[in-house]
Write a protein that holds these residues in place. Structure first.
Motif, PDB file in Angstrom:
ATOM      1  N   GLY A 182      80.912  44.466  69.961  1.00 22.77           N
ATOM      2  CA  GLY A 182      80.440  43.640  71.063  1.00 22.77           C
ATOM      3  C   GLY A 182      80.959  42.219  70.954  1.00 22.77           C
ATOM      4  N   PRO A 183      80.937  41.457  72.053  1.00 22.89           N
ATOM      5  CA  PRO A 183      81.456  40.088  72.038  1.00 22.89           C
ATOM      6  C   PRO A 183      80.563  39.145  71.255  1.00 22.89           C
ATOM      7  CG  PRO A 183      80.391  40.540  74.123  1.00 22.89           C
ATOM      8  CD  PRO A 183      80.409  41.841  73.377  1.00 22.89           C
ATOM      9  N   ALA A 184      81.162  38.082  70.735  1.00 17.16           N
ATOM     10  CA  ALA A 184      80.422  37.096  69.948  1.00 17.16           C
ATOM     11  C   ALA A 184      79.768  36.072  70.864  1.00 17.16           C
ATOM     12  CB  ALA A 184      81.367  36.421  68.964  1.00 17.16           C
ATOM     13  N   LEU A 185      78.816  36.537  71.652  1.00 14.12           N
ATOM     14  CA  LEU A 185      78.058  35.640  72.517  1.00 14.12           C
ATOM     15  C   LEU A 185      76.814  35.158  71.782  1.00 14.12           C
ATOM     16  CD1 LEU A 185      78.363  37.575  75.885  1.00 14.12           C
ATOM     17  CD2 LEU A 185      79.172  35.260  75.468  1.00 14.12           C
ATOM     18  N   PRO A 186      76.373  33.918  72.056  1.00 14.62           N
ATOM     19  CA  PRO A 186      75.215  33.386  71.335  1.00 14.62           C
ATOM     20  C   PRO A 186      73.903  33.934  71.869  1.00 14.62           C
ATOM     21  CG  PRO A 186      75.994  31.799  72.941  1.00 14.62           C
ATOM     22  CD  PRO A 186      76.972  32.943  72.982  1.00 14.62           C
ATOM     23  N   SER A 187      72.826  33.599  71.185  1.00 17.91           N
ATOM     24  CA  SER A 187      71.476  33.844  71.672  1.00 17.91           C
ATOM     25  C   SER A 187      71.039  32.648  72.507  1.00 17.91           C
ATOM     26  CB  SER A 187      70.515  34.055  70.505  1.00 17.91           C
ATOM     27  OG  SER A 187      70.916  35.159  69.716  1.00 17.91           O
ATOM     28  N   PHE A 188      70.131  32.899  73.461  1.00 13.61           N
ATOM     29  CA  PHE A 188      69.722  31.847  74.390  1.00 13.61           C
ATOM     30  C   PHE A 188      68.206  31.674  74.386  1.00 13.61           C
ATOM     31  CE2 PHE A 188      73.814  33.276  76.007  1.00 13.61           C
ATOM     32  CZ  PHE A 188      74.447  32.081  76.323  1.00 13.61           C
TER      33      PHE A 188
ATOM     34  N   GLN B 181      78.611  50.670  77.328  1.00 14.19           N
ATOM     35  CA  GLN B 181      77.755  49.577  76.896  1.00 14.19           C
ATOM     36  C   GLN B 181      77.941  49.267  75.423  1.00 14.19           C
ATOM     37  OE1 GLN B 181      73.650  49.836  78.082  1.00 14.19           O
ATOM     38  NE2 GLN B 181      73.071  47.981  76.970  1.00 14.19           N
ATOM     39  N   HIS B 182      77.936  47.938  75.101  1.00 17.80           N
ATOM     40  CA  HIS B 182      78.078  47.450  73.730  1.00 17.80           C
ATOM     41  C   HIS B 182      76.927  46.540  73.357  1.00 17.80           C
ATOM     42  CE1 HIS B 182      82.340  48.735  72.865  1.00 17.80           C
ATOM     43  NE2 HIS B 182      82.307  48.859  74.199  1.00 17.80           N
ATOM     44  N   GLY B 183      75.748  46.834  73.798  1.00 17.38           N
ATOM     45  CA  GLY B 183      74.607  46.020  73.443  1.00 17.38           C
ATOM     46  C   GLY B 183      74.038  45.279  74.635  1.00 17.38           C
ATOM     47  N   VAL B 184      73.195  44.297  74.345  1.00 21.14           N
ATOM     48  CA  VAL B 184      72.572  43.479  75.380  1.00 21.14           C
ATOM     49  C   VAL B 184      72.637  42.024  74.970  1.00 21.14           C
ATOM     50  CG1 VAL B 184      70.999  45.290  76.167  1.00 21.14           C
ATOM     51  CG2 VAL B 184      70.268  43.706  74.363  1.00 21.14           C
ATOM     52  N   LEU B 185      72.619  41.146  75.952  1.00 26.75           N
ATOM     53  CA  LEU B 185      72.589  39.717  75.695  1.00 26.75           C
ATOM     54  C   LEU B 185      71.227  39.332  75.137  1.00 26.75           C
ATOM     55  CD1 LEU B 185      74.554  37.301  76.231  1.00 26.75           C
ATOM     56  CD2 LEU B 185      73.318  36.926  78.365  1.00 26.75           C
ATOM     57  N   ASP B 186      71.231  38.533  74.085  1.00 28.86           N
ATOM     58  CA  ASP B 186      69.982  38.084  73.470  1.00 28.86           C
ATOM     59  C   ASP B 186      69.501  36.840  74.206  1.00 28.86           C
ATOM     60  OD1 ASP B 186      67.848  37.547  71.884  1.00 28.86           O
ATOM     61  OD2 ASP B 186      68.998  36.983  70.108  1.00 28.86           O
ATOM     62  N   ALA B 187      68.642  37.059  75.204  1.00 34.33           N
ATOM     63  CA  ALA B 187      68.172  35.961  76.053  1.00 34.33           C
ATOM     64  C   ALA B 187      66.863  36.343  76.698  1.00 34.33           C
ATOM     65  CB  ALA B 187      69.218  35.645  77.129  1.00 34.33           C
ATOM     66  N   ASP B 188      66.134  35.334  77.121  1.00 24.57           N
ATOM     67  CA  ASP B 188      64.901  35.570  77.862  1.00 24.57           C
ATOM     68  C   ASP B 188      65.229  36.181  79.220  1.00 24.57           C
ATOM     69  OD1 ASP B 188      61.906  34.967  78.198  1.00 24.57           O
ATOM     70  OD2 ASP B 188      62.772  34.008  79.965  1.00 24.57           O
TER      71      ASP B 188
END
Length: 469
Positions: free
Chosen positions: A8-14, A408-415
């Motif tokens: 999955g992409p290296a996106l941050p948590s929000f 799918q490769h996961g989910v974004l860690d965000a509210d």
């Protein structure tokens, strides 16, 4: 981010940092009437004083009339008039202003009570079989507003928020390199036909606070939104629909010396009378980042090969760099297709140009997934989306991350707020100091309504701003 796959992409948590709600019936910087999204306001010296706010178009008039006790709407067509009053909602509570709005075929009367506008009467001109065609440009040219303030209608809330981008997908930033531009659906007093597309400048958050902080701190100012303009649309000739419409769910793209505007034809969507929505494309060399514009459109034919599709919306466009396989580069287009109303899912298409798109992939197993957004991370393209509350339990209220095969490769860690907020991510500005490398923002919206109990679905939402942590 939380991921079910190592690739999955290296996106941050929000984390949420602010909510914004720029409500305006009369948009203060927009006075020229180009479309049937108009308003007039009249201040009242005291709550019992009568007041009339009026929109006139020659012999056709719409008036909100406050007699000191109740509000009524008067619709005048060719000199003949008819009064309308809500049996349950016409009485206001110590109002200090009265207003009238025309948003598509809906006429709404308002009272400002304790600083907030409350709808006290609504007339659907189509349901009332009124012969007035509010989308006719000659008819609109006769507009006059009667009140202390009049002009273009603003918004009750904002949704369907997208970053304005260059064709390569990078954010289009203002001249100073700080603020970015966004498009949004400006919510009207009701369903899809009362909304329109607007353009905003956005100052990203620089404070590490949590809700509900919206005031400056020693860490820097909060995020802010400033209205810049509005986009309206004429339909393609083959659609046999004349006039100007407030189509929305729009992506504004800078492609060389021109603008591309991909939008969804929600401006005529009526789930009972006309359950149809498609996508259109406009091009312009005018400055679409400010002011009001009416754009001619052509069909944006988005392929749904092998799918059952009753509607398509949420277009998002990116032109990929040249490769050995595509020496001139190619276009990627993400969008949403509905299998039926309302079961919908992401689709991806590509092609050498926007007139020659081919089907790439789809997720027809999804139940309520939209906001398809193409995002490049570390040189690789990903597809973000949003699974709403009507999705399956295992998918509900998450931001799935897909590759270009829509695996799918996961989910974004965000509210995840309410409604179906689009996953609009904003990376740090180019050349940002290394300590700001993680200063990503996530800009969404929720289902918070506005305008009181008389109005139905469509008056949302708060703009929900999150920051990487």
């Amino acid at each position: 981010m939380t991921s079910t796959h190592d690739l999955g992409p290296a996106l941050p948590s929000f984390t949420p940092v602010a909510r914004l709600r720029p409500v305006a019936l009369v948009q203060p910087d927009a006075a020229t009437p180009l479309a049937p999204y108009l308003a007039a306001e009249v201040d009242l010296p005291d709550p019992t004083a009568p007041g009339i706010a009026e929109l006139t178009f020659g012999d056709d008039r719409f008036a909100a009339r406050w007699n000191g006790r109740t509000l009524s709407l008067r619709v005048t067509q060719g000199g003949a008039w008819r009064n309308h009053a809500s049996r349950r909602h016409a009485t206001g509570r110590t109002p200090d202003a009265v207003a009238i709005t025309l948003t598509g075929p809906f006429v709404t009367g308002w009272l400002r009570e304790d600083g907030a506008w409350v709808a006290r009467g609504v007339v659907d001109l189509v349901a009332e079989r009124t012969a007035i065609d509010v989308h006719d440009e000659d008819w609109l040219a006769r507009f006059e507003g009667v009140g202390d303030r009049s002009g273009c209608f603003g918004q009750l809330g904002l949704r369907d928020i997208r970053v304005v981008t260059h064709a390569d997908g990078t954010p289009y930033r203002c001249a100073d390199g700080g603020e970015v531009l966004l498009t949004a659906t400006s919510a009207g007093p009701g369903g899809f036909r009362t909304a329109h597309t607007s353009v905003w400048s956005f100052s990203p958050p620089t404070l590490p606070s949590t809700l509900p902080s919206t005031v400056p701190t020693e860490d820097g100012p909060p995020p802010s939104l400033t209205h810049r303009g509005d986009l309206f649309f004429r339909r393609p000739p083959e659609d046999d629909v004349a006039g100007v419409f407030g189509d929305h769910a729009t992506h504004l793209v800078r492609d060389g010396d021109r603008w591309l505007v991909a939008t969804s034809t929600w401006g005529t969507f009526d789930p009972k009378r006309d359950p149809h929505v498609s996508t259109t494309l406009a091009t312009s060399t005018a400055d679409l980042t400010a002011g009001q514009h009416v754009l001619d459109t052509v069909p944006l034919d988005l392929p749904t090969t092998g799918l059952t599709s009753v509607g398509r919306w949420d277009p998002h466009l990116v032109r990929r760099a040249a490769t050995a396989a595509e020496p001139g580069g190619d276009w990627l287009v993400g969008f949403v297709s509905a299998e039926r109303w309302f079961r919908f899912h992401p689709v991806l298409a590509s092609g050498p140009d926007l007139d020659s798109l081919s089907f790439l992939a789809a997720t027809p197993d999804r139940l309520a997934c939209e906001g398809t957004t193409l995002t490049e991370v570390d040189g690789r393209w990903w597809v973000l989306a949003s699974d709403g509350p009507d999705s399956r339990r295992s998918e509900r209220q998450t931001y799935p991350i897909f590759d270009l095969e829509l695996t799918q490769h996961g989910v974004l860690d965000a509210d995840y707020p309410s409604n179906i907020p689009w996953p609009t991510t904003l990376p740090p500005a180019p050349g940002a100091p290394s300590e700001q490398a993680s200063d990503w923002s996530l800009i969404g919206f929720d289902s918070t309504p506005y305008g009181g109990p008389l109005l139905g679905y469509g008056t949302h939402g708060d703009v929900c701003v999150q920051r990487a942590h």
